[in-house]
Design a protein around this motif. Structure first.
Motif, short mmCIF file in Angstrom:
data_model
loop_
_atom_site.label_atom_id
_atom_site.label_comp_id
_atom_site.label_asym_id
_atom_site.label_seq_id
_atom_site.Cartn_x
_atom_site.Cartn_y
_atom_site.Cartn_z
N ALA A 89 64.56 22.58 -37.07
CA ALA A 89 65.17 21.75 -35.99
C ALA A 89 64.96 20.14 -36.40
CB ALA A 89 65.02 22.07 -34.67
N VAL A 90 63.83 19.84 -36.86
CA VAL A 90 63.44 18.21 -37.02
C VAL A 90 63.11 18.10 -38.24
CG1 VAL A 90 62.28 16.41 -36.37
CG2 VAL A 90 63.20 18.11 -34.44
N PRO A 91 63.93 18.18 -39.48
CA PRO A 91 63.62 17.98 -40.77
C PRO A 91 62.94 16.56 -41.31
CG PRO A 91 65.94 18.08 -40.70
CD PRO A 91 65.45 18.46 -39.31
N THR A 92 63.26 15.46 -40.19
CA THR A 92 62.72 14.55 -40.60
C THR A 92 62.44 13.58 -39.52
OG1 THR A 92 64.52 14.32 -42.57
CG2 THR A 92 63.44 12.10 -41.95
N VAL A 93 61.32 12.91 -39.58
CA VAL A 93 60.54 12.09 -38.87
C VAL A 93 60.40 10.67 -39.43
CG1 VAL A 93 58.80 11.34 -36.85
CG2 VAL A 93 59.73 13.57 -37.18
N ASP A 94 61.02 9.66 -39.23
CA ASP A 94 60.78 8.33 -39.99
C ASP A 94 60.45 7.14 -38.85
OD1 ASP A 94 61.15 5.73 -41.24
OD2 ASP A 94 62.98 6.59 -42.09
N LEU A 95 59.01 7.43 -38.67
CA LEU A 95 58.60 6.22 -37.76
C LEU A 95 58.73 4.99 -38.16
CD1 LEU A 95 54.92 7.87 -37.43
CD2 LEU A 95 56.99 8.07 -35.91
N THR A 96 58.85 4.58 -39.42
CA THR A 96 59.22 3.13 -39.95
C THR A 96 60.77 2.60 -39.44
OG1 THR A 96 57.73 3.51 -41.89
CG2 THR A 96 59.27 1.74 -42.13
N ALA A 97 61.48 3.65 -39.66
CA ALA A 97 62.93 3.26 -39.29
C ALA A 97 62.97 3.59 -37.71
CB ALA A 97 63.85 4.24 -40.13
N GLY A 98 62.22 4.21 -37.11
CA GLY A 98 62.24 4.52 -35.57
C GLY A 98 63.35 5.49 -35.26
N ARG A 99 63.22 6.58 -36.17
CA ARG A 99 64.38 7.77 -36.04
C ARG A 99 63.96 8.91 -36.16
NH1 ARG A 99 68.17 5.53 -40.59
NH2 ARG A 99 67.03 6.66 -42.27
N ILE A 100 64.63 9.97 -35.80
CA ILE A 100 64.24 11.37 -36.29
C ILE A 100 65.69 11.92 -36.57
CG2 ILE A 100 63.96 13.75 -35.10
CD1 ILE A 100 61.79 12.53 -33.37
N ILE A 101 65.69 12.68 -37.54
CA ILE A 101 66.87 13.28 -37.95
C ILE A 101 66.74 14.89 -37.62
CG2 ILE A 101 68.24 13.96 -39.97
CD1 ILE A 101 68.42 11.04 -39.57
N ALA A 102 67.54 15.42 -36.87
CA ALA A 102 67.60 16.54 -36.29
C ALA A 102 68.86 17.57 -36.73
CB ALA A 102 67.70 16.74 -34.77
N ASP A 103 68.50 18.89 -36.79
CA ASP A 103 69.62 19.72 -37.03
C ASP A 103 69.32 20.84 -35.88
OD1 ASP A 103 71.39 21.29 -38.50
OD2 ASP A 103 70.06 21.91 -40.02
N PRO A 104 69.84 20.54 -34.86
CA PRO A 104 69.64 21.47 -33.52
C PRO A 104 70.36 22.84 -33.67
CG PRO A 104 71.19 19.57 -33.13
CD PRO A 104 70.50 19.23 -34.49
N PRO A 105 69.55 23.78 -33.01
CA PRO A 105 70.41 25.20 -32.98
C PRO A 105 71.95 24.91 -32.52
CG PRO A 105 68.29 25.24 -31.98
CD PRO A 105 68.41 23.66 -32.20
N LEU A 106 72.64 25.46 -33.10
CA LEU A 106 74.02 25.59 -32.62
C LEU A 106 74.22 25.45 -31.09
CD1 LEU A 106 77.09 25.42 -34.11
CD2 LEU A 106 77.16 27.91 -33.96
N GLY A 107 75.16 24.64 -30.29
CA GLY A 107 75.59 24.36 -28.92
C GLY A 107 74.31 23.77 -28.25
N LEU A 108 73.19 23.70 -28.73
CA LEU A 108 72.07 22.82 -27.89
C LEU A 108 72.67 21.55 -27.34
CD1 LEU A 108 69.27 23.20 -27.12
CD2 LEU A 108 68.52 22.12 -29.02
N PHE A 109 73.40 20.90 -28.04
CA PHE A 109 73.70 19.39 -27.57
C PHE A 109 75.22 19.37 -27.06
CE2 PHE A 109 69.88 17.99 -29.72
CZ PHE A 109 69.38 17.08 -28.73
N ASP A 110 75.93 20.61 -26.92
CA ASP A 110 77.26 20.64 -26.51
C ASP A 110 77.23 20.66 -24.84
OD1 ASP A 110 77.87 20.84 -29.16
OD2 ASP A 110 78.21 23.37 -28.76
N ALA A 111 77.99 19.68 -24.44
CA ALA A 111 78.04 19.49 -22.99
C ALA A 111 78.60 20.58 -22.03
CB ALA A 111 78.71 18.16 -22.35
#
Length: 171
Positions: free
Chosen positions: A149-171
């Motif tokens: 779900a979280v393939p990349t954590v880039d502390l230097t850039a201050g971001r996380i790249i996420a591949d969340p489970p389908l529908g998790l962020f759907d309102a």
């Protein structure tokens, strides 16, 4: 001391017995190692404690803290979080992070769209969950903090790249 130079390593659950011992919950990878990082400070930095682990108890340890001599002293600290300077803590492997380093990071999906910002890191017994504040809303989403779900954590850039489970962020 700057908050970004301190890491929360434990919390006090109140008194244990009548002689000033406290119930201590450790957030360190090796729970007993919490005493090695002493002196620990209160959240506001106003108090400092040496720590002596007395014995393991359910969900933590019975411990003695310097300056805490009575049940009333121990009860007054119930809920207090204890902090250690970052430089006293061990360096982590590349795929491990202190919770304090994740809070506040932007969360983007694999296409670069902003999903939100990490508000907190939760753990209810299984694995860590990132509590992500959804932009323009008071709603939060619990994102599993797994490599899938979280393939990349880039502390230097201050971001996380996420591949969340389908529908998790759907309102």
């Amino acid at each position: 001391m700057d908050d970004d130079k301190r890491i929360c390593v434990g919390a006090i659950g109140g008194a244990f017995g009548v002689h000033g011992e406290v119930r201590l919950k450790s957030f360190t990878a090796d729970p007993e190692a919490i005493a090695d990082y002493a002196p620990l400070t209160s959240e506001d930095g106003g108090r400092s404690f040496d720590v002596q682990i007395v014995r393991p108890i359910g969900q933590g340890f019975a411990a003695r803290l310097s300056g805490v001599r009575s049940k009333e002293d121990a009860d007054a600290l119930k809920g207090a979080r204890l902090f250690a300077p970052r430089e006293r803590l061990p360096q982590l492997p590349d795929d491990e992070f202190y919770h304090a380093d994740l809070i506040g990071l932007d969360v983007l999906d694999t296409g670069g769209a902003r999903l939100g910002r990490v508000r907190a890191v939760q753990n209810h017994g299984a694995s860590d969950l990132l509590e992500v504040q959804v932009p323009g809303s008071s709603a939060t989403v619990l994102l599993p903090f797994t490599r899938e779900a979280v393939p990349t954590v880039d502390l230097t850039a201050g971001r996380i790249i996420a591949d969340p489970p389908l529908g998790l962020f759907d309102a």
